[in-house]
Write a protein that holds these residues in place. Structure first.
Motif, PDB file in Angstrom:
ATOM      1  N   GLY A   1     -40.847  60.097  26.564  1.00  0.00           N
ATOM      2  CA  GLY A   1     -41.287  60.982  28.547  1.00  0.00           C
ATOM      3  C   GLY A   1     -39.621  60.460  29.368  1.00  0.00           C
ATOM      4  O   GLY A   1     -40.430  61.034  30.422  1.00  0.00           O
ATOM      5  N   GLY A   2     -38.590  60.176  28.172  1.00  0.00           N
ATOM      6  CA  GLY A   2     -37.605  59.986  29.315  1.00  0.00           C
ATOM      7  C   GLY A   2     -36.745  61.033  29.070  1.00  0.00           C
ATOM      8  O   GLY A   2     -36.911  62.214  28.633  1.00  0.00           O
ATOM      9  N   GLY A   3     -35.453  61.042  30.588  1.00  0.00           N
ATOM     10  CA  GLY A   3     -35.241  62.592  29.976  1.00  0.00           C
ATOM     11  C   GLY A   3     -33.797  62.492  31.369  1.00  0.00           C
ATOM     12  O   GLY A   3     -33.497  60.555  32.099  1.00  0.00           O
ATOM     13  N   LEU A   4     -33.606  63.322  31.986  1.00  0.00           N
ATOM     14  CA  LEU A   4     -32.667  63.497  32.745  1.00  0.00           C
ATOM     15  C   LEU A   4     -33.565  63.522  34.286  1.00  0.00           C
ATOM     16  O   LEU A   4     -33.954  65.004  33.813  1.00  0.00           O
ATOM     17  N   VAL A   5     -33.032  63.237  35.361  1.00  0.00           N
ATOM     18  CA  VAL A   5     -34.027  63.715  36.477  1.00  0.00           C
ATOM     19  C   VAL A   5     -32.580  63.931  37.594  1.00  0.00           C
ATOM     20  O   VAL A   5     -31.392  62.443  37.580  1.00  0.00           O
ATOM     21  N   GLU A   6     -33.423  64.567  38.409  1.00  0.00           N
ATOM     22  CA  GLU A   6     -32.072  63.934  40.055  1.00  0.00           C
ATOM     23  C   GLU A   6     -32.074  62.677  40.970  1.00  0.00           C
ATOM     24  O   GLU A   6     -33.969  62.742  40.769  1.00  0.00           O
ATOM     25  N   PRO A   7     -32.002  62.016  41.984  1.00  0.00           N
ATOM     26  CA  PRO A   7     -32.254  61.210  42.459  1.00  0.00           C
ATOM     27  C   PRO A   7     -33.753  61.748  43.210  1.00  0.00           C
ATOM     28  O   PRO A   7     -33.808  62.951  43.545  1.00  0.00           O
ATOM     29  N   GLY A   8     -34.699  61.107  43.579  1.00  0.00           N
ATOM     30  CA  GLY A   8     -35.987  61.459  44.556  1.00  0.00           C
ATOM     31  C   GLY A   8     -36.739  61.451  43.736  1.00  0.00           C
ATOM     32  O   GLY A   8     -38.129  62.088  44.171  1.00  0.00           O
ATOM     33  N   ALA A   9     -36.645  61.993  42.109  1.00  0.00           N
ATOM     34  CA  ALA A   9     -37.235  62.671  41.041  1.00  0.00           C
ATOM     35  C   ALA A   9     -38.542  61.690  40.299  1.00  0.00           C
ATOM     36  O   ALA A   9     -38.258  60.426  40.676  1.00  0.00           O
ATOM     37  N   SER A  10     -39.305  62.487  40.281  1.00  0.00           N
ATOM     38  CA  SER A  10     -40.477  61.700  39.252  1.00  0.00           C
ATOM     39  C   SER A  10     -40.655  61.723  37.848  1.00  0.00           C
ATOM     40  O   SER A  10     -39.884  62.462  36.994  1.00  0.00           O
ATOM     41  N   LEU A  11     -40.594  61.016  37.026  1.00  0.00           N
ATOM     42  CA  LEU A  11     -40.782  60.965  35.688  1.00  0.00           C
ATOM     43  C   LEU A  11     -41.702  59.844  35.020  1.00  0.00           C
ATOM     44  O   LEU A  11     -41.972  59.016  35.873  1.00  0.00           O
TER      45      LEU A  11
ATOM     46  N   ASP B   1     -31.933  53.574  38.745  1.00  0.00           N
ATOM     47  CA  ASP B   1     -32.763  53.110  37.870  1.00  0.00           C
ATOM     48  C   ASP B   1     -32.726  53.735  36.099  1.00  0.00           C
ATOM     49  O   ASP B   1     -33.034  54.036  35.115  1.00  0.00           O
ATOM     50  N   THR B   2     -31.177  53.919  35.915  1.00  0.00           N
ATOM     51  CA  THR B   2     -30.444  54.776  34.589  1.00  0.00           C
ATOM     52  C   THR B   2     -30.554  53.274  33.288  1.00  0.00           C
ATOM     53  O   THR B   2     -29.998  52.214  33.832  1.00  0.00           O
ATOM     54  N   ALA B   3     -30.886  53.483  32.730  1.00  0.00           N
ATOM     55  CA  ALA B   3     -31.258  52.670  31.523  1.00  0.00           C
ATOM     56  C   ALA B   3     -32.242  53.592  30.381  1.00  0.00           C
ATOM     57  O   ALA B   3     -32.677  54.166  30.425  1.00  0.00           O
ATOM     58  N   VAL B   4     -31.435  52.055  29.107  1.00  0.00           N
ATOM     59  CA  VAL B   4     -32.989  52.952  28.346  1.00  0.00           C
ATOM     60  C   VAL B   4     -34.424  51.963  28.325  1.00  0.00           C
ATOM     61  O   VAL B   4     -33.856  50.588  28.747  1.00  0.00           O
ATOM     62  N   TYR B   5     -34.986  52.405  28.975  1.00  0.00           N
ATOM     63  CA  TYR B   5     -36.355  52.169  28.940  1.00  0.00           C
ATOM     64  C   TYR B   5     -37.226  52.035  27.453  1.00  0.00           C
ATOM     65  O   TYR B   5     -37.346  52.215  26.555  1.00  0.00           O
ATOM     66  N   TYR B   6     -37.448  50.469  27.425  1.00  0.00           N
ATOM     67  CA  TYR B   6     -38.703  50.049  25.721  1.00  0.00           C
ATOM     68  C   TYR B   6     -39.364  49.398  26.956  1.00  0.00           C
ATOM     69  O   TYR B   6     -39.616  48.437  27.442  1.00  0.00           O
ATOM     70  N   CYS B   7     -40.694  49.673  25.772  1.00  0.00           N
ATOM     71  CA  CYS B   7     -42.116  49.010  25.716  1.00  0.00           C
ATOM     72  C   CYS B   7     -42.182  48.360  24.778  1.00  0.00           C
ATOM     73  O   CYS B   7     -41.238  48.005  23.502  1.00  0.00           O
TER      74      CYS B   7
END
Length: 124
Positions: A8-18, A90-96
């Motif tokens: 589900g990761g990706g590139l989004v603009e500020p204010g967006a949801s993911l 919030d830009t980062a690698v997100y780990y579960c």
């Protein structure tokens, strides 16, 4: 051994949801907590939030409270991280991550299993 796969990761603009997903597979455990952490270059891994698959108890890091929300599908051994009002920081690698317990904790070292991570980039 628990295997974790994030998506589900990706590139989004500020204010967006993911929304990120974490699928846990392997032996069936009676108690399991799924957590989310993130790490950006030059920074330590940071606790984002976690949820108990047993009773739904959740906890969030201060940086994301009120913007990020975790939900679960215990039957599928899955957890979801809904990220709203995203900011460039919030830009980062997100780990579960997973731990065999009912107790949600923010301590990185107490999570026994980790996924490969998914990149989230917030940029205009």
């Amino acid at each position: 051994q628990v295997q974790l796969v994030e998506s589900g990761g990706g590139l989004v603009e500020p204010g967006a949801s993911l929304r990120l997903s974490c699928a846990a597979s392997g032996p069936t455990f009676s108690r399991l907590v799924l957590g989310w952490f993130r790490q950006s270059p030059g920074k330590e891994r940071e606790f984002v939030g976690a949820i108990s698959l047993n009773d739904g108890t959740s906890y969030y890091g201060d940086a994301v409270k009120g913007r990020f929300f975790i939900s679960r599908d215990s039957a599928k051994n899955m957890a979801y991280l809904q990220m709203n009002s995203l900011k460039p920081e919030d830009t980062a690698v997100y780990y579960c991550a997973a731990r065999r317990s009912k107790v949600v904790t923010t301590t990185t070292a107490l999570y026994e299993y980790w996924g490969q991570g998914t990149q989230v980039t917030v940029s205009s």
